[in-house]
Write a protein that holds these residues in place. Structure first.
Motif, PDB file in Angstrom:
ATOM      1  N   UNK A  85     -24.844 -54.814 -24.207  1.00 31.70           N
ATOM      2  CA  UNK A  85     -25.060 -56.677 -25.116  1.00 31.70           C
ATOM      3  C   UNK A  85     -26.645 -56.325 -25.235  1.00 31.70           C
ATOM      4  N   UNK A  86     -27.180 -55.356 -24.927  1.00 35.38           N
ATOM      5  CA  UNK A  86     -28.612 -55.066 -26.400  1.00 35.38           C
ATOM      6  C   UNK A  86     -28.147 -54.362 -27.470  1.00 35.38           C
ATOM      7  N   UNK A  87     -27.443 -53.499 -27.107  1.00 35.21           N
ATOM      8  CA  UNK A  87     -27.032 -52.726 -28.047  1.00 35.21           C
ATOM      9  C   UNK A  87     -27.007 -53.682 -29.299  1.00 35.21           C
ATOM     10  N   UNK A  88     -25.380 -54.540 -29.006  1.00 35.90           N
ATOM     11  CA  UNK A  88     -25.009 -54.566 -29.529  1.00 35.90           C
ATOM     12  C   UNK A  88     -25.325 -56.547 -30.937  1.00 35.90           C
ATOM     13  N   UNK A  89     -26.454 -57.369 -30.129  1.00 32.82           N
ATOM     14  CA  UNK A  89     -27.307 -57.772 -30.346  1.00 32.82           C
ATOM     15  C   UNK A  89     -28.209 -57.083 -31.612  1.00 32.82           C
ATOM     16  N   UNK A  90     -28.574 -55.952 -31.030  1.00 36.26           N
ATOM     17  CA  UNK A  90     -29.259 -55.712 -31.832  1.00 36.26           C
ATOM     18  C   UNK A  90     -28.797 -54.728 -33.778  1.00 36.26           C
ATOM     19  N   UNK A  91     -27.344 -54.722 -33.193  1.00 40.41           N
ATOM     20  CA  UNK A  91     -26.639 -54.576 -34.384  1.00 40.41           C
ATOM     21  C   UNK A  91     -25.627 -55.846 -35.013  1.00 40.41           C
ATOM     22  N   UNK A  92     -25.684 -57.087 -34.369  1.00 41.96           N
ATOM     23  CA  UNK A  92     -24.586 -58.421 -34.065  1.00 41.96           C
ATOM     24  C   UNK A  92     -26.029 -58.160 -35.388  1.00 41.96           C
ATOM     25  N   UNK A  93     -27.350 -58.927 -35.105  1.00 43.73           N
ATOM     26  CA  UNK A  93     -27.972 -59.652 -35.528  1.00 43.73           C
ATOM     27  C   UNK A  93     -28.328 -60.218 -37.132  1.00 43.73           C
ATOM     28  N   UNK A  94     -28.646 -58.732 -37.167  1.00 49.78           N
ATOM     29  CA  UNK A  94     -28.395 -58.653 -38.958  1.00 49.78           C
ATOM     30  C   UNK A  94     -27.292 -58.810 -39.503  1.00 49.78           C
ATOM     31  N   UNK A  95     -26.387 -58.327 -38.732  1.00 46.24           N
ATOM     32  CA  UNK A  95     -25.033 -58.577 -39.717  1.00 46.24           C
ATOM     33  C   UNK A  95     -24.449 -60.648 -40.058  1.00 46.24           C
ATOM     34  N   UNK A  96     -25.072 -60.651 -38.953  1.00 42.78           N
ATOM     35  CA  UNK A  96     -24.752 -62.184 -39.079  1.00 42.78           C
ATOM     36  C   UNK A  96     -26.027 -62.727 -39.815  1.00 42.78           C
ATOM     37  N   UNK A  97     -26.947 -63.103 -39.729  1.00 46.02           N
ATOM     38  CA  UNK A  97     -27.902 -63.648 -40.125  1.00 46.02           C
ATOM     39  C   UNK A  97     -28.246 -63.066 -41.859  1.00 46.02           C
ATOM     40  N   UNK A  98     -27.538 -62.173 -42.084  1.00 48.46           N
ATOM     41  CA  UNK A  98     -27.527 -61.129 -43.284  1.00 48.46           C
ATOM     42  C   UNK A  98     -29.006 -60.653 -43.686  1.00 48.46           C
ATOM     43  N   UNK A  99     -29.330 -60.003 -42.200  1.00 51.29           N
ATOM     44  CA  UNK A  99     -30.646 -59.361 -42.589  1.00 51.29           C
ATOM     45  C   UNK A  99     -30.272 -57.735 -43.660  1.00 51.29           C
ATOM     46  N   UNK A 100     -31.384 -56.668 -43.411  1.00 50.77           N
ATOM     47  CA  UNK A 100     -31.208 -55.855 -44.347  1.00 50.77           C
ATOM     48  C   UNK A 100     -31.215 -54.792 -43.099  1.00 50.77           C
ATOM     49  N   UNK A 101     -32.039 -54.724 -42.268  1.00 50.94           N
ATOM     50  CA  UNK A 101     -32.771 -54.330 -41.226  1.00 50.94           C
ATOM     51  C   UNK A 101     -32.280 -53.809 -40.252  1.00 50.94           C
ATOM     52  N   UNK A 102     -31.392 -53.302 -39.080  1.00 48.53           N
ATOM     53  CA  UNK A 102     -30.720 -53.302 -38.236  1.00 48.53           C
ATOM     54  C   UNK A 102     -32.277 -52.691 -37.235  1.00 48.53           C
ATOM     55  N   UNK A 103     -32.443 -54.490 -36.323  1.00 48.64           N
ATOM     56  CA  UNK A 103     -33.902 -54.074 -35.062  1.00 48.64           C
ATOM     57  C   UNK A 103     -33.738 -53.492 -34.508  1.00 48.64           C
ATOM     58  N   UNK A 104     -33.599 -52.385 -33.230  1.00 48.54           N
ATOM     59  CA  UNK A 104     -33.878 -51.854 -31.943  1.00 48.54           C
ATOM     60  C   UNK A 104     -34.681 -52.231 -31.192  1.00 48.54           C
ATOM     61  N   UNK A 105     -35.669 -53.233 -31.635  1.00 51.64           N
ATOM     62  CA  UNK A 105     -36.498 -53.338 -30.547  1.00 51.64           C
ATOM     63  C   UNK A 105     -36.800 -54.234 -28.927  1.00 51.64           C
ATOM     64  N   UNK A 106     -35.593 -55.060 -29.624  1.00 51.25           N
ATOM     65  CA  UNK A 106     -34.764 -56.104 -28.254  1.00 51.25           C
ATOM     66  C   UNK A 106     -34.205 -54.649 -27.133  1.00 51.25           C
ATOM     67  N   UNK A 107     -33.254 -53.526 -28.039  1.00 55.40           N
ATOM     68  CA  UNK A 107     -32.788 -52.579 -27.234  1.00 55.40           C
ATOM     69  C   UNK A 107     -33.473 -52.060 -26.412  1.00 55.40           C
ATOM     70  N   UNK A 108     -35.226 -51.458 -26.363  1.00 56.66           N
ATOM     71  CA  UNK A 108     -35.757 -50.372 -26.067  1.00 56.66           C
ATOM     72  C   UNK A 108     -36.556 -51.292 -25.224  1.00 56.66           C
ATOM     73  N   UNK A 109     -36.825 -52.681 -25.516  1.00 54.54           N
ATOM     74  CA  UNK A 109     -37.288 -53.916 -24.322  1.00 54.54           C
ATOM     75  C   UNK A 109     -36.315 -53.383 -23.278  1.00 54.54           C
ATOM     76  N   UNK A 110     -34.909 -53.660 -23.493  1.00 54.35           N
ATOM     77  CA  UNK A 110     -34.132 -54.293 -22.560  1.00 54.35           C
ATOM     78  C   UNK A 110     -33.879 -52.813 -21.586  1.00 54.35           C
ATOM     79  N   UNK A 111     -34.377 -51.459 -22.447  1.00 55.52           N
ATOM     80  CA  UNK A 111     -33.942 -50.463 -21.889  1.00 55.52           C
ATOM     81  C   UNK A 111     -35.014 -50.078 -20.842  1.00 55.52           C
ATOM     82  N   UNK A 112     -36.017 -51.228 -21.078  1.00 57.74           N
ATOM     83  CA  UNK A 112     -37.739 -50.101 -20.141  1.00 57.74           C
ATOM     84  C   UNK A 112     -37.448 -50.702 -19.049  1.00 57.74           C
ATOM     85  N   UNK A 113     -36.638 -52.666 -19.397  1.00 60.16           N
ATOM     86  CA  UNK A 113     -36.547 -53.643 -18.651  1.00 60.16           C
ATOM     87  C   UNK A 113     -36.148 -52.684 -16.758  1.00 60.16           C
TER      88      UNK A 113
END
Length: 431
Positions: A204-232
């Protein structure tokens, strides 16, 4: 049966009368919550007991009772009351997670690792692919996707797929406990449930990192959320093992008032999880797993939890039923039914494919998928995260449809799992 129905009706009328006596004093709100909960638990227990005559799991009765007395029907458990009971709900979920880890016996399940791994992989692949195709092709019939670009539709489809592979460990453990289920099929379902609970959060964290820029029309894919979840997740596993050591030391050197100790320990664990942003379900699962598989105290832990298991399950599933937004479900029931049907089909195909390729038994191939339908706390939590990260009508639409489908899955899931363990002959308690 008639006596139970009369008792339920009388209790409901008494509850309605007492809860309508409102002094307006805010100091009485918690007392009202406790009173409403007490009455509701009795009604839930009676409804669950009455459903046994129809060969339905008791937890189905608890869920239906929660819907009945919840904010959107009789309103005995109002929205503020349900919120006030959040801590009790968290305690119940934590004890269920501790049981799930404690029921996971490595020596019994290791012979099925190949089957479990194949089932998880193929479930994820086929469920994700199924929702990607369905949402993309059906997007013009979904109100919040009508006229949107293909990129947005793909992002939404990925989120639906990730949310649909999640299931409810609580439902699995409740049915196993109620029917004293044991055997290869039960071990298979439990193994997939425990491992997939960890994998789902990562996916889910990986998918959210990929889907968020697609849905919000952002240029950069940010994996910071995935990294935070992985650490947690890593921190949850490490601290969960330390928690298991503490439980083990208590059972070995003190061993008295175990239920009271576990209750206090769970309260501390919940607060620690909130403070450190741990995955609370994973934290307690790992603790239970450690005690079961690295000591001889596993059976002692399970027995201690089972001493108080009935009120735990009644509380958790009643509040789960009361939390289901009935009006939202009625507004979206057609699309929600389609999503549920697609999830049933893809879960069956994924489980069957994985089982066949790994040489699973006929029971697993035929009935394995029935153990993975129920959804509850984990999926609801991920739906809330989706709503927070995807603002506007799209995020609201995704979370609304997922919550509506959870309402259906949480009712049919226990029934299907009970049917499966009966068919494979692993029930050791009569209805």
């Amino acid at each position: 049966m008639s006596r139970i129905i009369i008792t339920i009706v009388l209790l409901l009328f008494l509850m309605l009368f007492l809860t309508r006596i409102n002094t307006g004093d805010s100091a009485t709100h918690m007392a009202e919550s406790m009173m409403a909960l007490g009455f509701t638990l009795i009604v839930s227990y009676l409804i669950g007991k009455s459903l046994k005559q129809f060969k339905l799991p008791k937890i189905t009765g608890y869920i239906l009772a929660g819907i009945l007395v919840g904010p959107y029907l009789i309103n005995l458990l109002s929205v503020p009351v349900v919120k006030n009971l959040q801590l009790i709900d968290n305690i119940a979920l934590s004890l269920i997670a501790l049981t799930a880890g404690g029921e996971f016996r490595y020596k019994k399940i290791r012979s099925q690792f190949k089957i479990i791994g194949n089932a998880i992989v193929w479930q994820i692949l086929i469920v994700m692919a199924g929702f990607l195709i369905f949402i993309f092709l059906y997007r013009n019939h979904i109100s919040f996707l009508e006229g949107q670009s293909a990129e947005i539709a793909i992002g939404v489809a990925l989120l639906f797929g990730a949310l649909s592979i999640a299931k409810s460990p609580a439902t699995t453990i409740a049915i196993i406990t109620e029917y004293k289920a044991s055997g290869p099929y039960t071990d298979f379902v439990l193994g997939v449930t425990v491992f997939k609970d960890i994998i789902v959060v990562l996916i889910f964290s990986i998918v959210l990192s990929l889907a968020k820029p697609l849905i919000l029309q952002q240029e950069d894919i940010q994996f910071i959320y995935f990294m935070n979840v992985f650490f947690e997740i890593i921190l949850s596993i490490v601290l969960g093992m330390m928690a298991g050591i503490i439980i083990l030391l208590y059972l070995k050197f003190i061993g008295q008032q175990k239920v009271l100790f576990l209750l206090g320990f769970v309260l501390l664990g919940i607060e620690l999880s909130h403070f450190l942003h741990l995955e609370v379900i994973l934290f307690f699962m790992v603790a239970g797993f450690f005690v079961q598989n690295f000591s001889n105290a596993g059976s002692e832990l399970i027995e201690a939890i089972e001493e108080g298991s009935l009120p735990v399950y009644v509380i958790f599933f009643t509040i789960a039923g009361a939390s289901l937004n009935f009006p939202v479900f009625m507004q979206n029931y057609i699309l929600a039914l389609l999503i549920v049907a697609l999830r049933l089909l893809t879960t069956y195909l994924g489980t069957y494919t994985g089982g066949k390729l790994a040489g699973a038994s006929e029971g697993v191939n035929r009935y394995g998928w029935m153990g993975f339908i129920g959804q509850a706390g984990l999926t609801l939590g991920l739906a809330v995260i989706t709503r927070k990260n995807i603002p506007g009508p799209i995020g609201l639409g995704i979370s609304t449809l997922i919550i509506s489908s959870i309402a259906i899955n949480q009712i049919i899931g226990p029934v299907l799992f009970r049917h499966a363990i009966v068919k494979v002959g692993e029930v050791h308690r009569k209805d």
